[in-house]
Design a protein around this motif. Sequence first.
Motif, PDB file in Angstrom:
ATOM      1  N   ARG A 122      42.722 -31.394   7.180  1.00 56.76           N
ATOM      2  CA  ARG A 122      43.342 -30.213   6.562  1.00 56.76           C
ATOM      3  C   ARG A 122      42.361 -29.499   5.650  1.00 56.76           C
ATOM      4  O   ARG A 122      42.322 -28.273   5.593  1.00 56.76           O
ATOM      5  N   LEU A 123      41.576 -30.288   4.917  1.00 52.38           N
ATOM      6  CA  LEU A 123      40.599 -29.681   4.023  1.00 52.38           C
ATOM      7  C   LEU A 123      39.565 -28.889   4.818  1.00 52.38           C
ATOM      8  O   LEU A 123      39.195 -27.767   4.442  1.00 52.38           O
ATOM      9  N   LEU A 124      39.125 -29.471   5.933  1.00 51.33           N
ATOM     10  CA  LEU A 124      38.088 -28.822   6.733  1.00 51.33           C
ATOM     11  C   LEU A 124      38.611 -27.571   7.433  1.00 51.33           C
ATOM     12  O   LEU A 124      37.881 -26.616   7.637  1.00 51.33           O
ATOM     13  N   LYS A 125      39.898 -27.592   7.804  1.00 55.90           N
ATOM     14  CA  LYS A 125      40.481 -26.453   8.529  1.00 55.90           C
ATOM     15  C   LYS A 125      40.839 -25.288   7.618  1.00 55.90           C
ATOM     16  O   LYS A 125      40.996 -24.164   8.062  1.00 55.90           O
ATOM     17  N   SER A 126      40.983 -25.606   6.335  1.00 60.23           N
ATOM     18  CA  SER A 126      41.472 -24.590   5.412  1.00 60.23           C
ATOM     19  C   SER A 126      40.541 -23.381   5.359  1.00 60.23           C
ATOM     20  O   SER A 126      39.313 -23.520   5.352  1.00 60.23           O
ATOM     21  N   GLU A 127      41.152 -22.195   5.356  1.00 60.48           N
ATOM     22  CA  GLU A 127      40.332 -20.976   5.295  1.00 60.48           C
ATOM     23  C   GLU A 127      40.274 -20.415   3.889  1.00 60.48           C
ATOM     24  O   GLU A 127      39.677 -19.376   3.639  1.00 60.48           O
ATOM     25  N   ILE A 128      40.910 -21.106   2.974  1.00 54.12           N
ATOM     26  CA  ILE A 128      40.932 -20.625   1.588  1.00 54.12           C
ATOM     27  C   ILE A 128      39.591 -20.905   0.933  1.00 54.12           C
ATOM     28  O   ILE A 128      39.058 -22.009   1.041  1.00 54.12           O
TER      29      ILE A 128
END
Lengths: 128, 222
Positions: free
Chosen positions: A121-127
């Motif tokens: 999830r951290l890696l996918k986050s675009e924020i």
Amino acid sequence: MSLIDLKKSNVSNAKKKKVTVDEFIADAENYAVGKPEVVSSEKMTLDQAITTKAPAVETNWPKRLTTKPKLPKRHATFSLSEDAIAQLNLLSRESKLAKSHLIRILVNEFFYEEQTRKLARLLKSEID
Amino acid sequence: MMILVGGEKGGSGKSCLAQNLAVYFTRDKNAIVLMVDCDPQRTTSDWIQARNTDPTLPAINCIQLYGKIRNDLLSLNQHYDYVVIDCGGQDNLALRAAMSVADHVVIPLRPKRRDLKTVPHMEDMLSTCKMVNPKLLASFLIAQCPALPSQLKRINEAKEVCGSYGINVLKAVTYNRNIYDDSEEQGLSVLELDPEGKAAIEMIAIAEELMAMTPDDSYEFN
């Protein structure tokens, strides 16, 4: 001691998911690591165990306590984007929970997620 | 015909049942039988080894297979009258692969809580397997029952528990008898060590009950 309490208690009418022979056989490996997907897949996950346990703990509190004893908290300052602030405001209005409370819930849930999912999830986050 | 003796619980008498069934088909049905030992403990392989030292006993072939053995079993089944598969006490690839091609699966369970607690998972596995192997006939066998008359209620309760999951429960049961251990050590079946004995009668009753079952071809257990 009688064995009768081990009888099947609920009759499920739920249709089984269609599987192929290979999926059925390969699922033995998932079962061996505690993550069955085809057979006995309705077992409680870690997340479910945490969320299901929470109300049970609350109901076991002594009756004279009308509220949970509050753990000490302290102020913390973080920077949020305008969007995140708006989303937090909306969540707070809809749930009738304080924004700090919502953040504590989210952090707690996120903290207990499995390491791999957390990283994914951290890696996918675009924020940014 | 392929007969799988399996289950998730160790020590419930799977190897003992598989061995005695193999001798029954060899001796009483004059059939050519192959035993497949999927248990890394090699109980059945060791039994066959002990058996092969006595040339007066009818020979039974044995092979060890592990993992995804579905195609191996389908191929072997064409060369033998009966293939009796002994799968160790855990849910693994070999158990499921064998289940996906077997005609019969027999799951021995002792009338104990720890054994009966494996029934829900077995029932889920069996009913899922039935979707890919519609001819599969599945039965629970209550095994190693205490012989005391006061324990009859316990045996009946165990049958009731297994039956509540919609899987056939064999009427025949096996009792805790020393002859099962004694025969195994010598590479024999109870049918050979004491052909008129109570254990032999139990084994014949199980085999005959299995053979009397009506063939099935449906995607659910009735």
